[in-house]
Design a protein around this motif. Structure first.
Motif, short mmCIF file in Angstrom:
data_model
loop_
_atom_site.label_atom_id
_atom_site.label_comp_id
_atom_site.label_asym_id
_atom_site.label_seq_id
_atom_site.Cartn_x
_atom_site.Cartn_y
_atom_site.Cartn_z
N ASN A 14 18.53 9.49 21.92
CA ASN A 14 18.36 8.96 23.27
C ASN A 14 19.25 9.70 24.26
N ALA A 15 20.47 10.03 23.84
CA ALA A 15 21.37 10.76 24.73
C ALA A 15 20.82 12.14 25.06
N TYR A 16 20.26 12.81 24.07
CA TYR A 16 19.66 14.13 24.30
C TYR A 16 18.48 14.06 25.26
N VAL A 17 17.61 13.07 25.02
CA VAL A 17 16.42 12.93 25.87
C VAL A 17 16.82 12.61 27.31
N GLN A 18 17.77 11.69 27.49
CA GLN A 18 18.19 11.31 28.84
C GLN A 18 18.83 12.48 29.57
#
Length: 421
Positions: A14-18
């Protein structure tokens, strides 16, 4: 209005996508839902607030959540792993760590991906140590088994690096100081899947908004019965009496009807003392919907049951008979989860149940107090008091105003933000 997508994945995913993907998206809001173990992804489903689609970070969390997803009324997708992800990851290891594929242990969805890249790239020394989880889903899967697979190969000197598709396996290997890397999800694949989720969400809304006509034949003495009026109300439809004796037509939309089909209220309507026959028709026009409803009614009249219904959609596909035996049970007002949520939102369980059913029947997330009051059959002021209570405790928000084109102030437009599924 932006398309809202619930993104279920690990913290790192999720951190990568955001950070890397979300800024490149137009008209899409990604709402993160984070698990620490893919086997626990299903526990996130009841916490999802109203959205337009649900996207899982991969096949593993999706398969663990497949049964729980049956409660969702929006499209559900998952990021599919393919040969591109495997080739990209192996090239990264070769380029940055100078380790060849034959010295890498791999876990992934399907070992067929390795066979495909061997054929495409003509590898002389392909990966030898590969473990997939396609055959073990969902009941025989074990995180420890995959972590041990990589650990033993490394400790035995057979491999120098581990490539894993499972974030929690990566965390365990990293704690053991075993050189490892998570499978790379190519940005292009992520963008394509997110945009596919948006397309399916928009298509679902268009289908839900399609015109629907219902032809019902019920005994004359029941026409004034509250059961028929209640059915019309739950469909958010308009009742029209036809010339034929005991025949009625209800005009509504596909979304409202399909959300009603599995409920206890729908089932009880077909348990009246006298036979009830119904034909549901969907169409791009009112005329097409009426024609399909008549066709569906003809199937109901020929079926070997006193009371039943059939559906004919805009593509002339027939389904039925309804109500089926696997109907969904109405959420009871004394259900522990309902009581807990009602207490948290400072609403009665009965009102909360009605609000949730109202929201699920809609094609769009936003609504006005007037629409809510009409559905719940309460005064406009009572609906506004309920909404103010929800706004004050953060369970709803005002997203804009709707002009009435008449005297008086604009009406506020609301969106709910508490768990709905």
């Amino acid at each position: 209005m932006n398309t809202k997508i619930a993104l279920i994945g690990s913290k790192d995913f999720n951190a990568y996508v955001q950070a890397s993907i979300a800024p490149r998206l137009n008209g899409i809001d990604l709402i993160p839902y984070i698990y620490s173990d893919p086997g626990e992804a299903d526990k996130l489903i009841p916490t999802i607030t109203p959205c337009d689609a649900v996207l899982f970070s991969g096949g593993l969390p999706y398969f663990f959540s497949k049964e729980a997803c049956t409660a969702l009324t929006v499209p559900v997708l998952y990021l599919e792993q393919d040969e591109t992800a495997l080739i990209t990851s192996l090239f990264h290891i070769l380029h940055h760590h100078e380790i060849k594929p034959e010295h890498v242990s791999i876990d992934l969805m399907d070992t067929a991906f390795v066979d495909h890249i061997m054929t495409d790239l003509h590898l002389k020394n392909p990966p030898q140590y590969v473990m997939d989880y396609k055959s073990s889903l969902p009941h025989e899967f074990s995180i420890s088994e995959y972590a041990t697979f990589h650990q033993r190969l490394f400790q035995d000197g057979k491999t120098r690096f581990a490539l894993t598709s499972i974030h929690s396996v990566y965390d365990r290997l990293d704690q053991l100081n075993i050189p490892c890397m998570r499978m790379i999800d190519p940005a292009k694949t992520l963008m394509r899947t997110i945009n596919e989720a948006r397309s399916q969400a928009l298509l679902s809304k268009r289908k839900a908004a399609a015109i629907a006509a219902v032809r019902i034949v019920v005994q004359e003495k029941h026409t004034e019965n509250s059961s028929l009026q209640k059915l019309v109300h739950l469909m958010e439809g308009i009742l029209q009496k036809k010339d034929e004796k005991s025949a009625y037509t209800i005009y509504s939309n596909r979304g409202s009807i399909e959300n009603l089909l599995g409920t206890a209220e729908f089932h009880s309507f077909f348990q009246l003392d006298q036979p009830v026959l119904a034909g549901f028709g969907y169409g791009h026009t009112a005329a097409q919907a009426e024609e399909n409803a008549e066709t569906a009614l003809s199937f109901a009249s020929k079926y070997d049951a006193e009371s039943c219904a059939f559906i004919v959609n805009e593509d002339k596909e027939l389904s039925g008979p309804y109500p089926d035996k696997n109907k969904k049970q109405q959420l009871k007002y004394n259900h522990p989860d309902m009581l807990s949520l009602a207490k948290q939102l400072k609403l009665s369980p009965a009102n909360l149940s009605k609000i949730m059913q109202f929201y699920k029947n809609r094609s769009f997330r936003d609504f006005t107090a007037a629409e809510l009051s009409d559905y719940m059959q309460i005064s406009r002021r009572s609906a506004e008091r309920i909404l103010k209570k929800l706004v004050d405790n953060g369970s709803a928000r005002i997203t804009g105003e709707e002009m009435t084109y008449s005297q008086g102030r604009p009406r506020a437009v609301y969106e709910l933000s508490f768990p709905m599924y």
